[in-house]
Design a protein around this motif. Structure first.
Motif, PDB file in Angstrom:
ATOM      1  N   GLN A 210       0.822  -1.200   0.000  1.00  0.00           N
ATOM      2  CA  GLN A 210       0.000   0.000   0.000  1.00  0.00           C
ATOM      3  C   GLN A 210       0.863   1.260   0.000  1.00  0.00           C
ATOM      4  OE1 GLN A 210      -3.229   0.938  -0.082  1.00  0.00           O
ATOM      5  NE2 GLN A 210      -3.972  -1.157  -0.476  1.00  0.00           N
ATOM      6  N   GLY A 211       0.530   2.169  -0.901  1.00  0.00           N
ATOM      7  CA  GLY A 211       1.232   3.445  -0.970  1.00  0.00           C
ATOM      8  C   GLY A 211       2.513   3.430  -1.787  1.00  0.00           C
ATOM      9  N   LYS A 212       2.943   2.231  -2.248  1.00  0.00           N
ATOM     10  CA  LYS A 212       4.224   2.147  -2.951  1.00  0.00           C
ATOM     11  C   LYS A 212       4.116   1.563  -4.360  1.00  0.00           C
ATOM     12  CE  LYS A 212       7.047   1.867   1.235  1.00  0.00           C
ATOM     13  NZ  LYS A 212       8.118   1.123   1.952  1.00  0.00           N
ATOM     14  N   VAL A 213       2.927   1.214  -4.774  1.00  0.00           N
ATOM     15  CA  VAL A 213       2.762   0.626  -6.102  1.00  0.00           C
ATOM     16  C   VAL A 213       2.860   1.716  -7.181  1.00  0.00           C
ATOM     17  CG1 VAL A 213       1.095  -0.445  -7.663  1.00  0.00           C
ATOM     18  CG2 VAL A 213       1.440  -1.387  -5.378  1.00  0.00           C
ATOM     19  N   VAL A 214       3.668   1.437  -8.196  1.00  0.00           N
ATOM     20  CA  VAL A 214       3.801   2.349  -9.339  1.00  0.00           C
ATOM     21  C   VAL A 214       3.579   1.529 -10.612  1.00  0.00           C
ATOM     22  CG1 VAL A 214       5.280   3.945 -10.607  1.00  0.00           C
ATOM     23  CG2 VAL A 214       5.475   3.765  -8.110  1.00  0.00           C
ATOM     24  N   THR A 406       6.935  -0.483 -10.121  1.00  0.00           N
ATOM     25  CA  THR A 406       6.979  -1.706  -9.311  1.00  0.00           C
ATOM     26  C   THR A 406       6.302  -2.866 -10.015  1.00  0.00           C
ATOM     27  OG1 THR A 406       4.909  -1.132  -8.167  1.00  0.00           O
ATOM     28  CG2 THR A 406       6.988  -0.401  -7.157  1.00  0.00           C
ATOM     29  N   HIS A 407       5.278  -2.568 -10.839  1.00  0.00           N
ATOM     30  CA  HIS A 407       4.533  -3.623 -11.515  1.00  0.00           C
ATOM     31  C   HIS A 407       4.278  -3.217 -12.970  1.00  0.00           C
ATOM     32  CE1 HIS A 407       3.766  -4.485  -7.273  1.00  0.00           C
ATOM     33  NE2 HIS A 407       3.566  -5.732  -7.651  1.00  0.00           N
ATOM     34  N   ALA A 408       4.849  -4.009 -13.885  1.00  0.00           N
ATOM     35  CA  ALA A 408       4.668  -3.770 -15.319  1.00  0.00           C
ATOM     36  C   ALA A 408       3.609  -4.728 -15.848  1.00  0.00           C
ATOM     37  CB  ALA A 408       5.988  -3.975 -16.054  1.00  0.00           C
ATOM     38  N   PRO A 436      16.023  -0.938  -9.118  1.00  0.00           N
ATOM     39  CA  PRO A 436      15.163  -1.842  -8.337  1.00  0.00           C
ATOM     40  C   PRO A 436      14.507  -2.926  -9.189  1.00  0.00           C
ATOM     41  CG  PRO A 436      14.021   0.213  -8.738  1.00  0.00           C
ATOM     42  CD  PRO A 436      15.407   0.384  -9.298  1.00  0.00           C
ATOM     43  N   LYS A 437      13.978  -3.923  -8.508  1.00  0.00           N
ATOM     44  CA  LYS A 437      13.276  -5.020  -9.163  1.00  0.00           C
ATOM     45  C   LYS A 437      11.931  -4.535  -9.704  1.00  0.00           C
ATOM     46  CE  LYS A 437      11.323  -9.593  -8.062  1.00  0.00           C
ATOM     47  NZ  LYS A 437      11.134 -10.604  -6.994  1.00  0.00           N
ATOM     48  N   VAL A 438      11.483  -5.145 -10.794  1.00  0.00           N
ATOM     49  CA  VAL A 438      10.167  -4.857 -11.382  1.00  0.00           C
ATOM     50  C   VAL A 438       9.414  -6.176 -11.517  1.00  0.00           C
ATOM     51  CG1 VAL A 438       8.900  -3.907 -13.353  1.00  0.00           C
ATOM     52  CG2 VAL A 438      11.121  -2.928 -12.701  1.00  0.00           C
ATOM     53  N   HIS A 439       8.144  -6.192 -11.092  1.00  0.00           N
ATOM     54  CA  HIS A 439       7.308  -7.375 -11.255  1.00  0.00           C
ATOM     55  C   HIS A 439       6.522  -7.265 -12.561  1.00  0.00           C
ATOM     56  CE1 HIS A 439       7.799  -9.063  -7.200  1.00  0.00           C
ATOM     57  NE2 HIS A 439       7.778  -7.816  -6.782  1.00  0.00           N
TER      58      HIS A 439
END
Length: 500
Positions: A210-214, A406-408, A436-439
């Motif tokens: 929560q609050g960190k998803v891009v 964070t999430h592609a 950083p890592k990308v999901h």
């Protein structure tokens, strides 16, 4: 087998071992299974025993479960003779080749021919061979496309026969998130909790905080938005909203031959029609200087090499897994050629830069994809400043990570390219510390409207829910621009995106 003695099957949630769970049901072998919360695209299904021993890989796990079933005299999924058992083992090994890639359809054709006069791969009843191949097809995103094409009628007949087995339907229900949601919805409907034939975005993202998803919506400015783009944009906004995060819009402008400012302005206008709320608009071309720097770092690390192989020959070599004669060029030689490419010299224009990945990989997306290529066409933003441009495969993971995505989100038709994305990002992280890592999270692509017209179901629903303000007898465009002209507002477009 006592519950405490039962082995535990762990796997990556997005690559479930359908065959193993189905075989356990078919052989009546107790099997505990759960997705590994720390699993990645590199995770391999593993059967862990209380003793600490492990069996790694679906074929080996299937052999174990089959032997347990035979030992307990519950089933014999290895056939009736030693020859049949050897044939089953051979098919178990062959099944691992059924993965998304350019050779998938060719392999399906071979299986189709083999089944032209057969109902089973070995003998006259279902064996572990059938369950192994069914599980691979069930997990492969390309299978639905091949099956519905009508080109493999015998394989399709065989698949439907086994998909209807209770063991297989149970495995799909247990392992497939979509089927789990469908089962839950059916139960709710039976209990009077509502339901119906309505699309939904009610799904979650892995490792979301929560609050960190891009998220990001990355249209290419080489055409107008269509309903598939609308679905992508609305999904990205949906996840940004439910996790109190943010959505970025990034124009993927790495191919000056196809792109125009006209398309960019129309896309921005369509995003306003959709009611999208985004943090900012960026362009991949904003990061060209960083990517040229990154390219040099990867050359020095031995990850990229310059290749002047003609295009058609390169395509043939990739198809047949043949190394390029330029694959062993030294970093010094490649770096010098990269400078020539940037200058647009005659020698530079003959070359491209390729990743030194794996030319023998079953997944052809991993066979040394191109990272940079020359293009002398004037870029609509940067003019004639650059003569060489990064490919989407090179640019996407880097810019995603650099911008903090964070999430592609990608459609499932690109699932076979996930391994490529993760590998390229991993190499970039090694030479560019702090990335950083990308999901990657995939979703189904939009179904095509028959003859590019709006299906009657959608039109009927739109009228019922008052989503269209004027007649739609001539609705024959899937472009957002066309839908807007026919008075489909943001709510109507969102409903269509959910339905398809």
């Amino acid at each position: 087998m006592a519950a405490a003695e039962q082995p535990q099957l762990s796997y990556w949630e997005r690559n479930p071992p359908y065959a193993a769970v189905a075989l356990a049901h078919q052989a009546n072998v107790p099997l505990k299974h759960a997705a590994d919360p720390k699993g990645t695209n590199k995770s391999i299904p593993t059967l862990k025993f209380a003793s600490g021993e492990e069996l790694v890989g679906v074929p080996l796990i299937l052999k174990y479960l089959t032997r347990v079933g035979f030992q307990d005299r519950v089933s014999n999924l290895y056939g009736l003779t030693p020859l049949a058992a050897c044939q089953v083992d051979q098919w178990l090994d062959t099944s691992t080749q059924l993965v998304s890639g350019p050779t998938f359809e060719q392999l399906c054709q071979r299986l189709n021919s083999y089944l032209s006069l057969r109902s089973f791969f070995v003998g006259y009843s279902t064996t572990a061979a059938d369950l192994a191949i069914w599980g691979q097809l069930q997990a492969c995103p390309l299978w639905k496309k091949v099956k519905t094409s009508g080109s493999v009628p015998h394989l399709s007949r065989w698949f439907d026969l086994h998909a209807a087995l209770p063991a297989c339907t149970s495995a799909v229900t247990e392992l497939c998130p979509t089927q789990k949601r469908a089962a839950t919805a059916a139960a709710d409907l039976a209990a009077g909790k509502g339901g119906g034939d309505v699309g939904s975005f009610d799904v979650g993202l892995p490792d979301a905080v929560q609050g960190k998803v891009v998220t990001r919506f990355p249209p290419e400015p080489s055409g107008y938005l269509h309903i598939g783009h609308a679905k992508a944009a609305l999904l990205n906004q949906h996840f940004a909203n439910i996790y109190n995060g943010k959505m970025l819009v990034r124009f993927d402008d790495t191919n000056p031959t196809k792109e125009k400012d006209e398309y960019t302005q129309n896309i921005i206008k369509d995003m306003q029609v959709l009611g999208l709320k985004y943090e900012t608009i960026t362009y991949t071309s904003d990061y060209f200087p960083q990517m040229l720097d990154l390219g040099e770092r990867l050359i020095e690390a031995g990850v990229l090499y310059a290749d002047d192989t003609p295009v058609e020959q390169m395509r043939e070599e990739r198809m047949h897994g043949i190394d390029s004669k330029r694959r062993n060029r030294t970093p010094e030689e490649t770096l010098a050629i990269f400078k020539e490419m940037q200058a647009g010299t005659e020698e530079g224009l003959k070359n491209c830069l390729r990743f030194k990945l794996d030319m023998q990989a079953p997944n052809k997306a991993l066979r040394d994809p191109v990272a940079f290529r020359c293009n002398l066409t004037s870029h609509w933003r940067t003019g004639d400043k650059y003569k060489v441009y990064p490919t989407y495969d090179f640019a996407c993971p880097f810019v995603d990570s650099l911008e903090g995505v964070t999430h592609a989100l990608r459609t499932s038709e690109y699932k076979d390219r996930e391994a490529q994305y993760y590998w390229i990002l991993e190499q970039q992280q090694k030479v560019w510390p702090g990335l950083p890592k990308v999901h990657i999270w995939d979703y189904s692509r939009c179904g095509t409207f028959h003859s590019y017209g709006l299906c009657l179901q959608v039109v009927s629903l739109s009228v019922t829910h008052s989503l269209v303000s004027r007649g739609c007898e001539e609705c024959n465009s899937v472009l957002c621009l066309g839908l807007e002209c026919r008075s489909w507002g943001a709510s109507g477009l969102e409903m269509i995106a959910k339905l398809v």
